[in-house]
Design an enzyme around this catalytic site. Structure first.
Site, PDB file in Angstrom:
ATOM      1  N   SER A 135       0.946  -1.140   0.251  1.00 11.44           N
ATOM      2  CA  SER A 135      -0.007   0.245  -0.289  1.00 11.44           C
ATOM      3  C   SER A 135       1.053   1.432   0.277  1.00 11.44           C
ATOM      4  CB  SER A 135      -0.619  -0.456   1.207  1.00 11.44           C
ATOM      5  OG  SER A 135      -1.566   1.334   1.182  1.00 11.44           O
ATOM      6  N   LYS A 190      -4.901  -6.193   3.218  1.00 13.83           N
ATOM      7  CA  LYS A 190      -4.413  -5.674   2.164  1.00 13.83           C
ATOM      8  C   LYS A 190      -5.748  -5.634   1.786  1.00 13.83           C
ATOM      9  CE  LYS A 190      -2.716  -2.677  -0.413  1.00 13.83           C
ATOM     10  NZ  LYS A 190      -3.816  -1.965  -1.778  1.00 13.83           N
ATOM     11  N   HIS A 193      -7.440  -3.216   4.429  1.00 17.21           N
ATOM     12  CA  HIS A 193      -7.106  -1.682   5.012  1.00 17.21           C
ATOM     13  C   HIS A 193      -7.517  -1.293   3.351  1.00 17.21           C
ATOM     14  CE1 HIS A 193      -4.795   0.625   2.209  1.00 17.21           C
ATOM     15  NE2 HIS A 193      -3.734   1.443   3.081  1.00 17.21           N
ATOM     16  N   ASN A 194      -7.910  -1.602   2.349  1.00 16.83           N
ATOM     17  CA  ASN A 194      -8.708  -1.184   1.319  1.00 16.83           C
ATOM     18  C   ASN A 194     -10.162  -1.213   1.714  1.00 16.83           C
ATOM     19  OD1 ASN A 194      -6.660  -1.873   0.219  1.00 16.83           O
ATOM     20  ND2 ASN A 194      -7.052  -2.052  -1.601  1.00 16.83           N
ATOM     21  N   GLU A 197     -10.041   1.772   3.972  1.00 17.16           N
ATOM     22  CA  GLU A 197     -10.111   2.936   2.988  1.00 17.16           C
ATOM     23  C   GLU A 197     -11.447   4.068   2.553  1.00 17.16           C
ATOM     24  OE1 GLU A 197      -7.809   3.518  -1.315  1.00 17.16           O
ATOM     25  OE2 GLU A 197      -6.183   2.216   0.430  1.00 17.16           O
TER      26      GLU A 197
END
Length: 485
Positions: A135, A190, A193-194, A197
């Site tokens: 990232s 990940k 995480h997105n 986001e």
């Protein structure tokens, strides 16, 4: 191709901008690297960049065989290609020239089960495999990303020295990389995480909408407000770039560029995967879901234009008079409180998946490696790390004593903002969903008793009672019919 004095330490295949930048970052940290791309012009472009950016030890190869042969054994190759079939094709091309004990690392946004399938297939060939979330976008890849490697621990050990230097470095906290866990855990982390986001970006967009549409702030004022917010509790990469965006004039016409950008948001799928996983795990993630729905609705631009003709102007007039300074402060508090809920939901998805898969994810350590390099990097992550340091088995971030106090201190402002937005006809799906999540979570009794009674009425699904143990079924229909006679 340029001359090589000896074999390189590592290879990288896939030279779109992320791949080029990560390769240059690795070379700049003193690790000689071989690079390869199916379209050979990209190889030459990367070699030229390495020359211009300081004669970095980067060596280009036009064929897979010479590329693999140029790397010291046991070989380690990072792939940065589009998720899905291109990854399988690249693995096939590279593994044909690799030997037992060599290692392939996928640095793309891959679906975690694909990584687990590939790790198994590689194992049968005697190759090691890692799925590594990367990232930070193009800048992060070049100057220090947040890295989330999962899969073979032996493979991680082979490359740990490189990753520790290549990752973003945060003072007092260390490199933004850690071994995540076995299987597809790196890709899964990940992905979430997105998802977080998505939530973050939506909440910021709603703050902007309320300030602009209700508070009538100009872009100059918005730039000043977000710049100020970036000095306090909201200090983060996304708030910083938002402040920047408000300051940029249109180079193709009058006014500010942000006002000319079409209100239609794209997506690549990780947010959707996060919401699907939340549903599969029975984890409530309404803020992240609202952000995804908002992207879907943004895509209906033509329909929305027609609907605005049917229903009149988007912003209702005649709402209460607004005190600008008060509104700015209220929106700041509402944004922060909503953000806590979004991160709490993301962490709950990770915790549930870790339990299901036996990954043993360390949530405090994940917060630490997100403090630098990545898109959601924020000072706020320090607080999340401390919360999990205080209690690794925290049921929900909301009940950490510090976060609980912060939400209680901000809830009046939060409610004012959501109510004001509703009265003006400005949609705040993320903030509203976050507030509803908080209000549901903090109540010891919800109207779910009625829903369960309905389920038992039409489907004999049974119910539990508050005053005695066991499962019960009532002939609701028969009793109701008798009472109607």
């Amino acid at each position: 191709m340029q001359e090589m004095a000896a074999l390189t330490r590592i290879g990288l295949a896939g030279l779109a901008v992320m791949g080029q930048n990560l390769a240059l970052n690795i070379a700049e940290k003193g690790f000689p690297i071989s690079v390869y791309n199916r379209t050979t012009s990209k190889v030459d472009e990367t070699v030229e960049r390495a020359r211009l950016e300081g004669n970095l030890p980067l060596y280009g190869f036009h064929g897979p065989s010479s590329f693999i042969q140029s790397i010291q054994k046991p070989r380690v190759v990072i792939m940065l290609v589009k998720a899905g079939a291109p990854v399988d094709q690249t693995i096939q091309t590279l593994s044909a020239h690799m030997e037992k004990g060599d290692c392939i690392i996928d640095g793309g946004n891959e679906w975690y089960e694909n990584t687990e399938r590939r790790e198994k297939a590689m194992n049968e060939l005697g190759l090691l495999y890692l799925g590594m979330g990367v990232s930070g976008g193009e800048e992060g890849a070049r100057h220090g990303p947040s890295l989330m490697p999962g899969g073979s621990y032996e493979a991680y050990q082979r490359i740990e020295d490189i990753l520790l230097k290549v990752a973003a470095q945060v003072p007092d906290s260390g490199p933004c990389v850690t071994y995540i866990g076995t299987g597809g855990s790196g890709n899964f982390v990940k992905m979430v995480h997105n998802g977080i986001e998505y939530g973050d970006m939506q909440l910021i967009a709603e703050a902007y909408d309320v300030l602009r549409s209700v508070g009538k702030l100009s872009n100059e004022e918005l730039h000043a407000v977000f710049s100020e917010w970036n000095k306090g509790e909201l200090l983060s990469f996304l708030i910083e770039i938002t402040a920047d965006i408000f300051s940029i004039k249109d180079d193709k016409g009058e006014g500010y560029l942000v006002d000319k950008v079409l209100d239609k948001t794209g997506m690549k799928g990780t947010g959707k995967w996060t919401v699907q996983q939340a549903a599969d795990l029975s984890v409530a993630a309404p803020t992240i879901e609202a952000s995804l729905d908002s992207r879907f609705l943004s895509g209906l631009k033509d329909e929305r234009v027609e609907a605005s003709k049917v229903f009149g102007p988007g912003i209702l007039t005649g709402g209460p008079e607004v005190d600008k300074a008060q509104l700015i402060d209220d929106v700041r508090q509402a944004l922060y409180a909503s953000k806590i809920c979004s991160y709490a939901q993301g962490m709950n998805i990770l915790k549930a998946k870790s339990t299901e898969k036996g990954w043993g994810l360390n949530l405090g350590e994940l917060a630490r490696i997100w403090k630098g390099g990545c898109i959601i990097r924020a000072i706020f992550l320090d607080r999340i790390k401390q919360a999990y340091d205080r209690n690794a088995n925290l049921a929900n971030l909301l009940v950490d004593p510090e976060f609980a106090k912060e939400i209680l201190d901000r809830q009046a402002a939060w409610r004012r903002v959501v109510s004001l937005a509703i009265n003006y006809g400005v949609s705040t799906p993320g903030m509203s969903a976050s507030l509803a999540y908080f209000d549901s979570y903090r109540r010891d009794r919800l109207p779910a008793n009625l829903v369960q009674a309905q389920r038992d009425y039409f489907g004999a699904h049974t119910y539990e009672r508050t005053d005695m143990g066991g499962a019960f079924h009532t002939e609701w229909f028969k009793i109701a019919q008798k009472s109607k006679i």
